[in-house]
Design a protein around this motif. Structure first.
Motif: not given
Length: 376
Positions: A289-315
Motif C-alpha cells: 500500500i502506497t500513496g501521496e497527495g494526488r495521483l494523475d497522469g503526471q505521476s508516470l514521470s517518476g512519482k512515488t506510487p508509480i516507482g513502487v508499483a513498477r518495483a512490486a510488479k517485478r515480484y
C-alpha cells in the motif's frame, strides 16, 4: 496478512512517516496479527531527507544557510559517517514551502544555500553526496549554488551578479578557477522527479516558473537568461547539457549538478527505494500500500506510487494506491503495476476540511482494505 506500507508525504498534511504510521493503525484495527513493514518514501522532493534519515539512521545535522530570498534559516542535512556520505535536500535551503505566495519571485530567488550545505558536507569529509532536487522556489539554473562553491559570475564591469535567474542575462565572465577543489573528489548523485530539459516549452522556466511566481513575461526573461548561462557554461566546460533529461529539474539545478559537479541524474524514487532497501522487502509481502497527495497522469514521470508499483510488479505483488485525489489520466497508472487506487475522502469535503483529517482517512481506508483482504 503481510503488508508493506510505503507512502510518500501528503503535502501540507502529513509526512511520509506519519502517513505510514496512520496506515499501520488502520491495518491493525482489522488485522491485529498482521505483519506490517513500514518504509516511508519520497521521490526526490521535500521530505526526501526525512525518508532517508528514517531508512538509514543517518545523523541529522543543522546549518544556518541563506534561504531562497537570502534570509537566514536553519536547514537540515544528513550524514552517514561510516560511508562518508551526505544527504542534501535542496528544499531544506531553497524550498518553495518556506515562502508565502506573495514572496515567490522566480526572477530573483537563489540556490546559494544549497551551496552552503555542500560546503558543510565537504568540511565533514564527504566523499559522496546524494542531492535531492524538488520543491524549489528557484529558477537560477544552480547559479547561486555555484557562487557559494566559489564560482565567479561577473558582468561586463567585472562585478559579481546579484542573486536570481534574471541576472544571468548580464553574465559576461564565468570563472571556474576558484571553484572549491574538494569537489573533484566528491561523487554526486542527484535525484530528480521530472525529465524536463533546461530550456523551451518543456523547460524549467516554462513548466515550473509559474508556480514560483513567474508571469508569462518573467518566463520569457528567465528562459533567455538561463539559456545565455547554458551557452557560457558550454564554452567554459566544453560540453553542453541543456538537453539532458532532468536538466530542468528544480529550476535548472539538474543542469548545474550535471555540468559543474559531474553528477549522475537518477529518478528520485529509484534512489530512495534502494537506500531504504525496499527491493529486499518485496519478495515476502502479500500486498503493498502506497500513496501521496494526488495521483494523475503526471505521476508516470517518476512519482512515488508509480516507482513502487513498477518495483512490486517485478515480484508479482498487488499494489494499492491511496491518494488525496485522483486527477485526469490516473487510469494510465494501472498499466504500470497499480492494482487499484482510491481517493481518501469519505464524503463531500473541501481541501481545507480534508487536510486535518488525512491521518484519520488513511487509517480508515487501510482498515477497509485489510477487512477486504481477509475476506478473500
Amino acid at each position: 496478512m503481510n503488508v508493506l506500507l510505503c507512502p510518500d508525504s501528503f503535502k501540507d498534511a502529513v509526512s511520509a512517516e506519519q502517513a505510514a504510521n496512520a496506515m499501520a493503525n488502520g491495518i491493525q484495527r482489522a488485522a491485529p496479527t498482521a505483519t506490517i513493514h513500514l518504509c516511508p518514501l519520497a521521490d526526490g522532493g521535500e521530505g526526501s531527507l526525512d525518508a532517508l534519515i528514517a531508512a538509514t539512521n543517518a545523523e541529522r545535522r543543522q546549518l544556518t544557510v541563506q534561504d531562497a530570498l537570502g534570509r537566514p534559516r536553519q536547514a537540515s542535512w544528513g550524514w552517514l559517517s561510516e560511508q562518508r556520505t551526505a544527504f542534501i535536500e535542496l528544499a531544506e535551503a531553497s524550498g518553495l514551502q518556506h515562502l508565502t505566495p506573495d514572496q515567490r519571485n522566480a526572477l530573483h530567488t537563489t540556490t546559494y544555500g544549497v551551496g552552503e550545505l555542500f560546503l558543510a558536507a565537504l568540511d565533514a569529509g564527504a566523499t559522496k553526496a546524494l542531492l535531492f532536487l524538488g520543491g524549489s522556489a528557484t529558477n537560477d539554473a544552480g547559479a547561486g549554488m555555484l557562487q557559494a562553491l566559489g564560482v565567479k559570475l561577473l558582468d561586463h564591469n567585472g562585478d559579481s551578479l546579484p542573486p536570481g535567474g534574471a541576472a544571468l542575462q548580464q553574465l559576461a565572465t564565468l570563472d571556474l578557477s576558484t571553484l572549491d577543489p574538494r569537489l573533484d573528489s566528491l561523487e554526486v548523485e542527484a535525484a530528480v522527479d521530472v525529465d524536463n530539459p533546461l530550456l523551451g516549452s518543456r523547460g524549467a522556466s516554462a513548466v515550473f516558473g509559474p508556480q514560483k511566481g513567474a508571469s508569462p513575461d518573467d518566463v520569457a526573461t528567465l528562459d533567455q537568461a538561463i539559456g545565455h548561462f547554458a551557452e557560457q557554461s558550454a564554452q567554459a566546460l566544453g560540453r553542453d547539457e541543456r538537453e539532458l533529461a532532468g536538466a530542468g529539474a528544480a529550476g535548472g539545478m539538474g543542469f548545474a549538478a550535471r555540468s559543474f559537479l559531474n553528477a549522475t541524474l537518477t529518478p528520485g524514487i529509484e534512489m530512495i527505494m534502494q537506500q531504504a532497501k525496499l527491493p529486499n522487502l518485496l519478495p515476502d509481502v502479500d500486498v503493498v500500500i502506497t500513496g501521496e497527495g494526488r495521483l494523475d497522469g503526471q505521476s508516470l514521470s517518476g512519482k512515488t506510487p508509480i516507482g513502487v508499483a513498477r518495483a512490486a510488479k517485478r515480484y508479482g505483488k498487488p499494489v494499492i494506491v491511496l491518494a488525496g485525489s485522483l486527477g485526469d489520466g490516473w487510469q494510465a497508472c494501472l498499466e504500470e503495476g497499480v492494482t487499484a487506487a482510491f481517493a481518501l475522502a469519505d464524503g463531500p469535503m473541501t481541501l481545507e476540511d480534508a487536510l486535518p483529517r488525512t491521518a484519520e482517512l488513511l487509517a480508515d481506508r487501510c482498515e477497509s482494505i485489510a477487512r477486504l483482504w481477509l475476506a478473500r
